[in-house]
Enzyme design. Structure first.
Site, PDB file in Angstrom:
ATOM      1  N   SER A 152      -0.265   5.294   4.120  1.00  0.00           N
ATOM      2  CA  SER A 152      -1.593   5.389   3.712  1.00  0.00           C
ATOM      3  C   SER A 152      -1.591   6.438   1.542  1.00  0.00           C
ATOM      4  O   SER A 152      -3.200   6.303   1.805  1.00  0.00           O
ATOM      5  CB  SER A 152      -1.279   6.971   4.396  1.00  0.00           C
ATOM      6  OG  SER A 152      -0.099   7.385   3.455  1.00  0.00           O
ATOM      7  N   SER A 159       4.262   5.780   4.408  1.00  0.00           N
ATOM      8  CA  SER A 159       3.082   5.575   3.306  1.00  0.00           C
ATOM      9  C   SER A 159       2.945   5.491   1.497  1.00  0.00           C
ATOM     10  O   SER A 159       2.499   5.648   0.689  1.00  0.00           O
ATOM     11  CB  SER A 159       3.073   6.777   3.584  1.00  0.00           C
ATOM     12  OG  SER A 159       2.064   6.911   5.023  1.00  0.00           O
ATOM     13  N   LYS A 174      -2.559  11.409  -5.152  1.00  0.00           N
ATOM     14  CA  LYS A 174      -3.568  11.119  -3.354  1.00  0.00           C
ATOM     15  C   LYS A 174      -4.023  12.247  -3.086  1.00  0.00           C
ATOM     16  O   LYS A 174      -3.822  13.516  -3.652  1.00  0.00           O
ATOM     17  CB  LYS A 174      -1.487  10.797  -2.659  1.00  0.00           C
ATOM     18  CG  LYS A 174      -2.240  10.329  -1.150  1.00  0.00           C
ATOM     19  CD  LYS A 174      -1.109  10.169  -0.435  1.00  0.00           C
ATOM     20  CE  LYS A 174      -1.567   9.904   1.393  1.00  0.00           C
ATOM     21  NZ  LYS A 174       0.036   9.475   1.687  1.00  0.00           N
TER      22      LYS A 174
END
Lengths: 552, 552
Positions: free
Chosen positions: B207, B231, B132
């Site tokens: 996320s 997330s 990420k």
């Protein structure tokens, strides 16, 4: 409360305390303060039976064995400690209340249990344990040193006390703490000042100073204190007993009364003070073996794991014990008795082939203080100010010192707290890196095991003079476990004032000028062993190894 | 930056990304979006060699074996994942940049290392891992979804990445995240929206939605996400892969970019997403075996301890696996596919004598949301507002949802935060008590081992519709480890709308009205296993046991 003056409330508090002591049987003698020497540790011998003296001077580990076997009854042990605690109160002002009726009822129950079941109820069967007042006992007061909180009561026993109770202990004495709980002494307007049994012109330390003085008087052999900046270790050191500030998350931390409930920037912990190292171990094992994390989920499920075989030493097929010695934190130089004691210990340790001594250089301990002192009162001490103002009681000098005179005590915004928290983590990472860098040739097994250092910048100071927290608060900021142990007492011949010393700064000058050997007659001198986070067992094993190999 | 509009910065970001993808060799085909089905998971098969397809569809645990033995080279594995990731980007918009040159250089080094030393460099030798974007890589961008942060770069690799690197992995792909990082979707003004590979009209979740979509496309087999409210789990669930939100303090948590650095009221954690359960295990073991707490002292020194023998089951001489089933959190009822999948799993588990199913009643999950939603933005989202305003970029709909429309998002004082923190602890203690009370006849061995529950109130919703966090944020508030695993996909025949349902409240009504099977064609349906704090290993072992005994 509004209808009473703070003086009236204080009088009620003292009367309540005195009534509780008056219930002790046989009644305790009056002790005339004008006849007393500065060192009152021997006074109880005049007033107790030889059996009472013997019981109260027995180690907790030996007491639990004799109690478990039925060789001693909890009733006789409890009564002896009640009586000695009552005398300790008259000499050092360390008690907020004794609990004779409930303690003796509990002791009788345990004695009867043992006689019926032929087995103890738990590992602390029948052992009297003293407790700092702000640690809640159901239905009893919980004033935390504020006059305006005198009528607060605990809704239930603190979790830690529940577990001690499950293990079979007897609660018999509750002990003093300072106004705000944030002094390294014990002075409040409900009870006055708690003094040092070795020299009553000196402080017992704090904030668990009632525990410290009571243990120093042998009115307790195992007690519960709490520590957010040195509050277990200062009184342990000042009174010549053992005290452990565990890593946060190992022992229950709920159920005490204090301001700022819910703040997590600097975690307060509870922990043991004891007349023996084994007492501290017994305490830790007894609590942690009960898996307190199942009830209090902020705790970490790390079992209590002492190595069955020694962790150190060639004869155990293990590594050397590597000790980093912090002589001086670079901010305030310790007084001569501390440095002399540290030297003596290091000289002795140096004779042991299995112990390796290296110097531990201080790393920005002034910054550490700036961070922790800013985080202590992130609301600008609003709650403390309100709690003091509520009764109209005066500010004690050390409340002024840590709040009004503390340049870092400011009302902060939430983002300012985050920023300081990030600084705290950065500092912790840098300190961790210092440990990692002690590895020889990158071998992590060779890193320093423990730091040996002072507990404060001197022995117990005269009342209202404990103004430097750095030697203890440093390890709170880092959340390192720290163990205090007695080493010596101030020596009028050896511990002379250092001439021509050029202080590093104003704090250092203040501390330097404070010292004269004759102010500190008989004061215990203690030292501190510090480990990395969660090395609670390791620092105990290190001290055991040092005792065994170097007889310190 | 001031001289550029947000649109110009966004264009630069996309160009940077596209250039990085254009470096992949052999060049990737153009893919015309108008020709695509909603389900794009099969598209890569048209554009990759059969060897590339095989490599990218192999489990990480099998890949590391073949890489360690030299049966596969890291170069060929890395190149296959680079190519499939590039295609995944064209189909789902999940990439912020590929790192072909540094990844292939690293792969070549590892191949050469193995050929020289005849032994792998570590347990992840040669394995490509996706990350990420906000998890720092030295010298590379770290925008965290804000246009104004586009030029921020990481001063060093995040600690977690350092440890993955030490273990021999190859970083080759960086993935998208939403504006503010606080959506359960992935939508920002730098790159637009990341969509679901199973149905591109649905969200990939967030996320860590770039990771989710990339893994769903098999453009990665193991990736790094982060989770403060769901997330890791939302994208794992939405894309039919595994994801683990570990207990805080087990994996490194430093080195990512986000607002509110230093806040500890709700701790963010990093963790794995993987195409297999073994991938998650491999990740956890690899990190924790390196003792990350020595460098990052906020971590807890709890070793990774999977039971060598199964933890459950009569044939292993162990207890039954006790599963509490949370059908509905009492606030928002899950959509039919979720409840149907949960029923099917429970029916299967019920056939196993070694598994015991009990109902888990929700306990004030609405209060839990109130507490966590208040603590998420204790500065009133000041930093998020400033970071958005700095570039003039528009607010994405779900940023509005979680900040502007969030009744609990308020600027708090420090004492208000303490009060909420105390409420959080009280709620945690009450929830711990619920677990303790499941003990049969007071035998702690009989307590519920894991909670089986939905991951959200439905499968991946249409874009901008992920407005209920309760099924994941609940466990962040409690700091419980939670493991997501794929179970099914939405079934157009079985998963019909429930007629005559009377919603419990407005949120429930909104969610109820959102559902129609034809909106959710092919959407994966996943479930979540939740354990008590530090039961990370236990929830994995429970899922393994369920898979082994019930073939779920």
């Amino acid at each position: 409360m509004a209808s009473k003056t703070w003086q009236e409330i204080a009088r009620a508090a003292r009367e309540h305390r005195d009534r509780s002591i008056a219930e002790v049987k046989p009644p305790l003698p009056e002790i005339r303060s004008e006849d007393l020497p500065l060192n009152v540790t021997a006074i109880p011998w005049k007033h107790l039976s030889s059996f009472e003296i013997e019981l109260t001077e027995t180690s907790p580990e030996k007491l639990v064995k004799s109690l478990a076997s039925g060789e001693l009854t909890s009733t006789e042990v409890t009564n002896a400690f009640l009586r000695r605690a009552g005398i300790a109160q008259k000499l050092t002002n360390c008690i907020t209340e004794l609990l004779p009726s409930r303690a003796l009822a509990r002791a009788a129950y345990l004695d009867s249990y043992l006689s019926t079941h032929k087995t103890p109820i738990g590992p602390l069967h029948g052992l009297p344990i003293s407790v700092k007042e702000h640690v809640g006992m159901q239905g009893l007061g919980q004033n935390a040193g504020f006059v305006s909180w005198w009528d607060h009561t605990a809704p239930e026993d603190a979790h830690l006390l529940q577990l001690l109770w499950n293990a079979g202990c007897v609660f018999y004495a509750r002990t003093t703490q300072p106004q705000t709980l944030m002094h390294l002494e014990t002075s409040n307007n409900l009870y006055g000042e708690t003094v040092n049994p070795y020299n009553t012109s000196l402080t017992a330390g704090g904030s668990s100073g009632g525990e410290g003085a009571l243990l120093g008087m042998r009115g307790s052999c195992l007690g519960v204190g709490s520590d957010i900046g040195g509050s277990i270790r200062s009184p342990a050191a000042n009174n010549g007993v053992y005290g452990l500030r565990p890593t946060s998350g190992r022992l229950p931390a709920s159920g005490f009364a204090a301001t700022m409930m819910g703040q997590e920037h600097v975690l307060p912990v509870m922990g043991p003070l004891s007349t023996t190292l084994e007492g501290c171990k017994l305490f830790m094992r007894t609590i942690i073996d009960q898996k307190p994390w199942l009830k209090e989920p902020s705790l970490v499920p790390v079992p209590w794991q002492m190595n069955d075989q020694a962790r150190f030493g060639a004869k155990n097929g293990k590594k050397k014990l590597s000790v980093g010695v912090l002589w001086n934190d670079g901010v305030v130089k310790p007084h001569p008795p501390i440095t002399r004691a540290l030297k003596e210990v290091v000289e002795t340790l140096n004779t042991v082939p299995d112990i390796e001594i290296v110097d531990w250089k201080p790393y920005k301990h002034d910054l550490a203080w700036e961070i922790i002192a800013s985080l202590y009162f992130a609301d600008g001490a609003k709650e403390e100010k309100e709690a003091i103002a509520a009764s109209g009681e005066p500010w004690r000098p050390l409340s002024h010192f840590i709040i009004t005179e503390n340049q870092y005590c400011k009302e902060l915004t939430v983002p300012e707290v985050w920023n300081l928290t990030a600084q705290r983590e950065k500092y912790r990472e840098e300190y961790a890196q210092l440990w990692n860098e002690t590895a020889v040739d990158g071998d992590p097994d060779t890193v320093v095991d423990v730091i040996l250092c002072p507990v404060g910048p001197g022995a117990a100071p005269p009342l209202d003079h404990a103004r430097y927290w750095g030697y203890t608060a440093q390890w709170n900021l880092l959340d390192y476990p720290a163990l205090v142990f007695p080493v010596s007492t101030v020596d009028q011949h050896k511990d002379v004032v250092e001439k021509d010393y050029d202080p590093m700064n104003d704090q250092d000058r203040w501390n330097y000028e404070l010292y004269a050997p004759d102010k500190y007659v008989d004061a215990p001198v203690s030292l501190q062993l510090v480990g990395r986070r969660f090395d609670d067992e390791k620092i105990i094993e290190a001290l055991e190894f040092m005792k065994e190999t170097a007889r310190i």
